[in-house]
Scaffold this motif. Structure first.
Motif, short mmCIF file in Angstrom:
data_model
loop_
_atom_site.label_atom_id
_atom_site.label_comp_id
_atom_site.label_asym_id
_atom_site.label_seq_id
_atom_site.Cartn_x
_atom_site.Cartn_y
_atom_site.Cartn_z
N VAL A 198 0.78 -6.19 5.64
CA VAL A 198 1.16 -5.28 4.54
C VAL A 198 2.00 -6.03 3.38
O VAL A 198 2.03 -5.66 2.38
N GLY A 199 2.63 -6.95 3.94
CA GLY A 199 3.66 -7.70 3.00
C GLY A 199 2.91 -8.10 1.77
O GLY A 199 3.54 -8.41 0.73
N ARG A 200 1.89 -8.82 2.22
CA ARG A 200 0.98 -9.51 1.13
C ARG A 200 0.42 -8.46 0.02
O ARG A 200 -0.10 -8.79 -1.00
N LEU A 201 0.43 -7.24 0.31
CA LEU A 201 0.16 -6.27 -0.28
C LEU A 201 1.07 -5.75 -1.54
O LEU A 201 0.67 -4.80 -2.30
N ALA A 202 2.11 -6.24 -1.37
CA ALA A 202 3.41 -5.56 -2.33
C ALA A 202 3.03 -5.70 -3.65
O ALA A 202 3.26 -4.59 -4.32
N ASP A 203 2.31 -6.54 -4.39
CA ASP A 203 1.98 -6.54 -5.79
C ASP A 203 0.40 -6.60 -5.95
O ASP A 203 -0.11 -6.60 -7.08
N ALA A 204 -0.23 -6.09 -4.94
CA ALA A 204 -1.63 -6.04 -4.97
C ALA A 204 -2.02 -4.47 -5.21
O ALA A 204 -1.40 -3.55 -5.06
N LYS A 205 -3.46 -4.36 -5.70
CA LYS A 205 -4.28 -3.27 -5.80
C LYS A 205 -4.69 -2.55 -4.68
O LYS A 205 -5.56 -3.15 -3.97
N VAL A 206 -4.24 -1.43 -4.15
CA VAL A 206 -4.89 -0.91 -2.97
C VAL A 206 -5.56 0.66 -3.57
O VAL A 206 -4.61 1.45 -4.31
N LEU A 207 -6.68 0.99 -3.01
CA LEU A 207 -7.43 1.92 -3.50
C LEU A 207 -7.45 2.91 -2.21
O LEU A 207 -7.61 2.47 -1.05
N GLY A 208 -7.26 4.38 -2.74
CA GLY A 208 -7.70 5.34 -1.58
C GLY A 208 -8.14 6.69 -2.02
O GLY A 208 -7.96 6.94 -3.31
N LEU A 209 -9.00 7.19 -1.29
CA LEU A 209 -9.48 8.78 -1.93
C LEU A 209 -8.48 9.53 -1.94
O LEU A 209 -7.43 9.82 -0.89
#
Length: 261
Positions: A198-209
């Motif tokens: 989760v930590g590596r997603l701090a500045d990344a794009k996460v998509l969800g419906l």
């Protein structure tokens, strides 16, 4: 000895991890970073509608004849569903009254129920059609918001809530069947990328419906996660974005993940 120390360190990290899932796990192309919420799929009926008796009997007969097994393998690549089988279950009911069965579905719940052009497809959609054929009933699909199952049933807008719906087995306002498939809400990345935590997603794009179930799962299990919510399409579209590198991770369902592993 060094190997044992590394293994012990990894095990300790897993034990100490915070969240619904202890460690991320890779399976094929994708990695489950964390399970945000566990759940299961079921069907719902009005308590005073006898259609439940006929539909459930038809499902038992289809399960006994291996039809459901084959359909599950077609959609999920394995038999990931659970239905009790009973030969002759429909015949034992005697005369079957003619009627239309209106099935309420989540139109975004790929691969269970999703919009295709002006119609619908998916495991639940196909199975409902097989039930209708066996009973001699016309089946019509009605897209609904998963949070409005009771309203849709009680108003008579639908006869059966069945299409990618995670229903509470303790529900008292309407009848909920035993679950037929585990369907968790998970945070997923591609296994080959650096996005393993989760930590590596701090500045990344996460998509969800953009639906209430996914929102609630994130808000409860991982409120710090910054998700871009997509209000059209389905899981297939999101996995396409992930594969093309347009997103680092997805909030999705474990049933959808089965189709792409």
């Amino acid at each position: 000895m060094k190997f044992l120390k590394r293994a012990a360190a990894l095990a300790l990290a897993c034990v100490l991890a915070v969240g619904a899932a202890a460690c991320s796990t890779a399976s094929g192309t994708y990695r489950t970073i964390r399970t945000l919420e566990t759940g299961a799929l079921a069907r719902g009926y009005r308590t005073d509608d006898v259609c439940a008796v006929y539909v459930e009997a038809a499902l038992r007969e289809l399960a006994a004849g291996n039809t459901i097994h084959s359909l599950a393998v077609k959609w999920f690549g394995e038999d990931a569903v659970s239905f009790e089988g009973e030969d002759g279950a429909v015949e034992a009911l005697g005369l079957i009254p003619k009627r239309e069965l209106i099935v309420g579905i989540d139109p975004t719940a790929y691969p269970l129920s999703y919009a295709v052009g002006k119609g619908y497809s998916g495991f639940d959609v196909e199975l409902a059609k097989l039930v209708g054929d066996l009973l001699g009933w016309e089946v019509r699909y009605q897209p609904i918001d998963p949070g409005d199952v009771y309203i849709e049933l009680s108003s008579g807008n639908i006869d059966c809530a069945w299409g990618g719906l995670r229903l509470d087995p303790e529900e008292k306002k309407f009848m909920v069947t035993a679950s037929y498939m585990q369907d968790d809400i998970v945070l997923v990345s591609r296994a080959s990328t650096k996005y393993r935590t989760v930590g590596r997603l701090a500045d990344a794009k996460v998509l969800g419906l953009d639906n209430a179930a996914f929102h609630n799962a994130v808000d409860t299990a991982l409120p710090e996660l910054n998700v871009t919510w997509v209000d059209d399409g389905n899981a297939r579209d999101l996995f396409s974005s992930l594969d093309q590198g347009d997103a680092a991770a997805l909030v999705t369902s474990s049933s959808a993940l089965l189709c792409f592993e």
